[in-house]
Design a protein around this motif. Structure first.
Motif, short mmCIF file in Angstrom:
data_model
loop_
_atom_site.label_atom_id
_atom_site.label_comp_id
_atom_site.label_asym_id
_atom_site.label_seq_id
_atom_site.Cartn_x
_atom_site.Cartn_y
_atom_site.Cartn_z
N ALA A 49 50.38 55.44 30.61
CA ALA A 49 48.49 55.92 31.15
C ALA A 49 48.23 54.46 31.13
CB ALA A 49 48.19 55.91 29.95
N ALA A 50 48.25 53.51 31.36
CA ALA A 50 48.09 52.26 31.88
C ALA A 50 48.65 52.37 33.94
CB ALA A 50 48.02 50.88 31.32
N VAL A 51 49.59 52.49 33.93
CA VAL A 51 50.52 52.82 35.35
C VAL A 51 49.44 53.34 35.89
CG1 VAL A 51 52.34 53.61 36.25
CG2 VAL A 51 52.64 51.31 34.02
N SER A 52 49.24 55.08 35.37
CA SER A 52 48.85 55.87 36.43
C SER A 52 47.05 55.32 36.92
CB SER A 52 48.75 56.92 35.83
OG SER A 52 48.11 57.29 35.08
N GLN A 53 46.62 54.34 35.83
CA GLN A 53 45.28 54.31 36.36
C GLN A 53 44.43 52.95 36.63
OE1 GLN A 53 42.43 55.16 33.19
NE2 GLN A 53 44.25 56.55 32.13
N SER A 54 46.14 52.27 37.21
CA SER A 54 45.55 50.94 38.06
C SER A 54 47.18 50.61 38.89
CB SER A 54 46.48 49.90 36.76
OG SER A 54 47.65 49.65 36.62
N ASP A 55 47.23 49.36 39.07
CA ASP A 55 47.79 48.86 40.58
C ASP A 55 49.45 48.19 39.55
OD1 ASP A 55 46.80 46.78 38.83
OD2 ASP A 55 46.94 45.84 41.39
N ILE A 56 49.43 48.01 38.65
CA ILE A 56 50.76 47.70 37.68
C ILE A 56 51.63 48.99 37.63
CG2 ILE A 56 51.54 47.37 35.72
CD1 ILE A 56 48.79 46.56 34.58
N ALA A 57 52.88 48.20 37.94
CA ALA A 57 53.96 48.66 37.85
C ALA A 57 55.21 48.36 36.06
CB ALA A 57 55.07 47.90 39.12
N ALA A 58 55.71 49.27 36.19
CA ALA A 58 56.56 49.34 34.64
C ALA A 58 57.94 49.75 35.03
CB ALA A 58 55.75 49.64 33.52
N LEU A 59 59.01 49.16 34.11
CA LEU A 59 60.19 49.81 33.92
C LEU A 59 60.61 50.58 32.64
CD1 LEU A 59 62.88 49.48 35.46
CD2 LEU A 59 63.71 47.25 34.12
N LEU A 60 60.58 51.67 32.09
CA LEU A 60 61.07 52.35 31.18
C LEU A 60 62.24 53.27 32.10
CD1 LEU A 60 57.19 53.93 31.32
CD2 LEU A 60 58.62 52.42 30.29
N PRO A 61 62.63 53.82 31.24
CA PRO A 61 63.12 54.40 30.81
C PRO A 61 63.39 55.87 31.64
CG PRO A 61 63.34 54.29 28.78
CD PRO A 61 61.54 54.21 28.87
N ARG A 62 64.40 56.23 32.39
CA ARG A 62 64.10 57.75 33.37
C ARG A 62 63.71 59.04 32.40
NH1 ARG A 62 65.68 57.95 38.53
NH2 ARG A 62 67.85 56.48 38.11
N ARG A 63 63.83 59.51 31.38
CA ARG A 63 63.93 60.73 31.11
C ARG A 63 62.15 60.26 29.83
NH1 ARG A 63 69.13 60.37 29.74
NH2 ARG A 63 70.54 61.89 29.75
N ASP B 54 64.23 53.90 42.15
CA ASP B 54 65.68 53.61 40.97
C ASP B 54 65.01 51.20 41.84
OD1 ASP B 54 66.76 56.03 40.37
OD2 ASP B 54 67.77 55.39 42.15
N PRO B 55 65.84 50.96 40.71
CA PRO B 55 65.42 49.74 40.74
C PRO B 55 66.07 48.90 41.92
CG PRO B 55 65.78 50.07 38.22
CD PRO B 55 66.04 51.47 38.94
N PRO B 56 65.69 48.13 42.75
CA PRO B 56 65.79 47.38 43.55
C PRO B 56 66.95 46.56 43.74
CG PRO B 56 63.68 46.90 43.31
CD PRO B 56 64.40 47.83 42.57
N TYR B 57 67.52 46.54 42.44
CA TYR B 57 68.91 45.43 42.25
C TYR B 57 69.52 46.63 40.29
CZ TYR B 57 65.55 45.42 38.24
OH TYR B 57 64.45 45.66 37.34
N GLU B 58 70.89 45.99 40.54
CA GLU B 58 72.10 46.64 39.79
C GLU B 58 70.69 45.93 38.19
OE1 GLU B 58 74.79 47.76 40.33
OE2 GLU B 58 74.06 48.12 42.31
N SER B 59 70.35 47.32 37.42
CA SER B 59 70.04 47.53 36.27
C SER B 59 70.95 48.47 35.13
CB SER B 59 69.10 48.54 36.51
OG SER B 59 68.30 47.95 34.67
#
Length: 334
Positions: A267-281, A296-301
């Motif tokens: 919810a926070a990401v959708s309403q701001s300029d913030i990025a978050a790393l979360l499980p794909r599903r 997709d992460p621009p590095y090996e995750s």
């Protein structure tokens, strides 16, 4: 009921097992879990007055206060805490002894209990509930958070299964893989950065939201906490890998928000300029609701495995075997 009798006599030789009413032990167990006479009564279909009366009878028989009122509800005494694990195990063995040898899903009124992470609760459990309602409409499901001691609640029978990411575990547990999950960077669809490819440099320019369960993360070693010999993954990100990738380019990141809650993060990401790393599903499930963009992460995750875990003695029970099968089928469709 030899095992239950033995456990009680071990606690106090002066207690006569034939003076104990089995219903009193059910009240004790409910109070240990609910820490409230009102909630315990609701769970057992009894009034608060009946719960108080049963507790007073237990206090007389066991010669201990057992529970005292505190700011967080009814707190067990040292004696109650000592009794509880062996009592739960005894009641579990009694339940197993009386359970029918054949399990018929459409006829059962059994209550299944699963301990799981917030991820599993959002991604796997809803589909499991749908299947459960179709195939066993009279059964019920209770969900426990996995940060309350998974090893102990499985060992004493408070939960039938646990869902999470586990590394090593004692030999009285068994597990099976449900699915493999990877992570994606999530931005609001209206974030200007969402209109182009997400590079490592662009990612470093964005403020980040980090998923962190503060108490557990502080105790984690290589992302895992140890609980009675069970190693459980609690770190929700690939922070070490990301930091290495950024450092190799001479980049740093800004952490703007920390929260233990996945859904609050979305919810926070959708309403701001913030990025978050979360499980794909998890993220994919809420793309439409929150208007999200996934990258997709621009590095090996590294990916991580999600598995079910159960006590070795209980896994072949017809009811638990059926639940495990249902869980496997649900996970295979995700």
């Amino acid at each position: 009921m030899p095992q239950l009798a033995m456990s009680t006599r071990q606690l106090n030789q002066s207690v006569r097992f034939d003076n104990l009413d089995l219903n009193l032990l059910r009240v004790f167990e409910a109070l240990m879990e609910e820490r409230s006479a009102t909630r315990a009564g609701s769970r057992l279909g009894l009034t608060q007055s009946a719960i108080s009366h049963a507790l007073n009878r237990l206090r007389y028989v066991l010669k201990d206060e057992l529970f005292v009122r505190g700011p967080d509800g009814m707190q067990p005494t040292e004696r109650a805490a000592e009794i509880a694990p062996r009592l739960r195990q005894g009641l579990l063995q009694l339940q197993l002894a009386l359970a029918p040898s054949e399990f018929i899903p459409e006829r059962t009124d059994r209550r299944f209990t699963i301990a799981c992470t917030e991820y599993a609760g959002a991604v796997i459990i809803p589909a499991l509930i749908a299947r459960l309602r179709q195939e066993a409409p009279h059964a019920s499901l209770s969900i426990l958070p996995s940060n309350q001691g998974v090893a102990e609640i499985l060992r004493c029978g408070r939960a039938d299964l646990a869902i999470g990411s586990f590394r090593r575990f004692p030999d009285w547990f068994e597990s099976e893989k449900l699915l493999q999950e990877d992570r994606v960077w999530v931005l609001g669809a209206d974030n200007p950065a969402a209109s182009s490819k997400l590079t490592l440099e662009r990612l470093a320019e964005l403020p980040h939201l980090v998923i962190a369960a503060t108490g557990e993360d502080e105790r984690a070693i290589e992302g895992y906490v140890v609980d009675h010999g069970l190693e459980r993954l609690v770190t929700r990100s690939d922070a070490g890998v990301l930091q290495g990738a950024l450092a190799a380019r001479g980049l740093r990141r800004e952490i703007a928000v920390m929260t233990p809650h996945f859904l609050a993060a979305l919810a926070a990401v959708s309403q701001s300029d913030i990025a978050a790393l979360l499980p794909r599903r998890l993220a994919a499930s809420f793309v439409g609701r929150y208007r999200l963009a996934l990258f997709d992460p621009p590095y090996e995750s590294p990916p991580f495995e999600v598995m079910s875990l159960w006590h070795r003695e209980n896994g072949d029970q017809p009811a638990i075997a059926w639940l495990r099968k249902l869980l496997r089928e649900v996970a295979a469709e995700l």
